[in-house]
Design an enzyme around this catalytic site. Structure first.
Site, mmCIF file in Angstrom:
data_model
loop_
_atom_site.group_PDB
_atom_site.id
_atom_site.type_symbol
_atom_site.label_atom_id
_atom_site.label_comp_id
_atom_site.label_asym_id
_atom_site.label_seq_id
_atom_site.Cartn_x
_atom_site.Cartn_y
_atom_site.Cartn_z
ATOM 1 N N GLY A 67 39.981 33.597 48.355
ATOM 2 C CA GLY A 67 39.446 34.024 47.071
ATOM 3 C C GLY A 67 38.305 35.003 47.209
ATOM 4 N N ILE A 72 31.763 35.511 43.764
ATOM 5 C CA ILE A 72 30.971 34.853 44.800
ATOM 6 C C ILE A 72 31.584 35.051 46.182
ATOM 7 C CG2 ILE A 72 30.163 32.614 45.644
ATOM 8 C CD1 ILE A 72 29.976 31.741 42.690
ATOM 9 N N TYR A 221 40.390 19.707 35.134
ATOM 10 C CA TYR A 221 39.588 20.614 35.960
ATOM 11 C C TYR A 221 38.598 19.857 36.829
ATOM 12 C CZ TYR A 221 36.176 24.100 37.397
ATOM 13 O OH TYR A 221 35.326 24.889 38.144
#
Length: 336
Positions: A67, A72, A221
């Site tokens: 990712g 970030i 989540y």
């Protein structure tokens, strides 16, 4: 990241409500417009921490970031590249996205411009063969892997009664299974490093005992993120027993919301963006963790500003998106 939510601005208002409850504020002050900002922003900050003592920079180290094409993850990659690290950007985005900045190629270019070497690898965490191939490409290019940063994550905030199982499966397959899978295939290479680290962007494990976070962010989540937290605990235990090589396993989470696409598109739009800190605070905190001794700094759930204070950085004002705001006016992140 895979990000979506049916109620972005509503979540921001709900966060202010939760903060008001935790800080003992009366019912009349629970309205969004009247709530104090950032109740927990400076909670639990201490002083220099010996666990975070640097044993050198990341020059020549190979850092694999899932990712890592934006936000970030990219910031962590750029910070490592400034040391002269080899940065592997492993993510799905090959073509520009209409709502999300960056591709694996643009991210790799930014790392190279920062002073490091970089490799862009298309990596779908739902595809085991793809993950194995991405790890192999990194090893073939740079001769090994010293650091794994598990940054890839999917987010969708919705109550259990209405969320589709497709969205549930997506989050759990990326956050839980995907993080486990990248770690599994990277560990044999990390064990060969002189200072191997796994750093996972996961919330504090004690979130499991705090029902208000499940209510706020949704059970789907929250449990998907806690799978990542549980893997930090589990892999730490396994690596402690390893006789081949010690690999540190830590988690990192932000104190405040961070100015990323998830905050912009899901949590609260421009208002929350300006009450956030920049991605640089997470990048600097991650850098400090990854430069520490893997035999002494492991099994921790770090918060970004505590890491910086632990390395002697006490002025965090440069990380505010809006320099006119004070730290107590920032928005605390979920799960802290």
């Amino acid at each position: 990241s895979n990000i979506s939510s049916p109620y972005p601005t509503v979540l921001y208002k709900m966060m202010r409500f939760v903060i008001s409850k935790q800080s003992g504020i009366g019912v009349q002050s629970r309205l969004f417009s009247s709530l104090p900002q950032g109740f927990y922003v400076q909670r639990s900050l201490h002083g220099p921490n010996r666990k975070l003592k640097s044993v050198g920079n990341l020059k020549g180290k190979t850092v694999f970031i899932s990712g890592g094409s934006r936000g970030i993850g990219l910031a962590i990659g750029i910070r490592a590249a400034r040391d002269g690290a080899n940065v592997v950007i492993a993510a799905k985005t090959v073509e520009p996205h209409p709502k999300l900045e960056g591709t694996i190629f643009s991210a790799a270019k930014e790392c190279e411009e920062a002073g490091g070497s970089a490799l862009a690898v298309k990596c779908n965490l739902q595809d085991e063969e793809n993950v194995k191939d991405a790890i192999e490409q990194a090893v073939n290019r740079f001769g090994g892997i010293d650091i794994l940063v598990n940054c890839a994550s999917a987010i969708h905030l919705e109550p259990s009664e209405t969320i589709s199982m497709r969205r549930y499966d997506l989050m759990h397959s990326i956050n839980g299974r995907g993080t486990f899978m990248v770690s599994k295939y990277a560990i044999p290479h990390l064990k060969k490093s002189s200072n191997g680290h796994i750093l996972t962007l996961a919330p504090p494990i004690d979130t499991v005992h705090q029902p208000h976070w499940f209510k706020l962010a949704g059970t789907a989540y929250t449990t998907a993120k806690l799978l990542m937290s549980m893997q930090v605990v589990g892999l730490f235990g396994e690596m402690q027993q390893s006789k081949e090589g010690k690999v540190a396993v830590n988690a990192l989470w932000p104190r405040t919301t961070i100015a990323t696409a998830a905050v912009q598109n899901i949590l609260g739009g421009e208002e929350m963006m300006k009450r956030s800190r920049s991605v640089d605070i997470m990048a600097d905190a991650a850098h400090s963790i990854l430069c520490s001794d893997s035999t002494k700094n492991t099994g921790n759930f770090w918060i970004d500003d505590e890491v910086l204070v632990g390395t002697g950085v006490f002025d965090l004002s440069k990380y505010r998106v809006d320099p006119n705001l004070q730290d107590h006016e920032l928005v605390p992140d979920l799960f802290v």
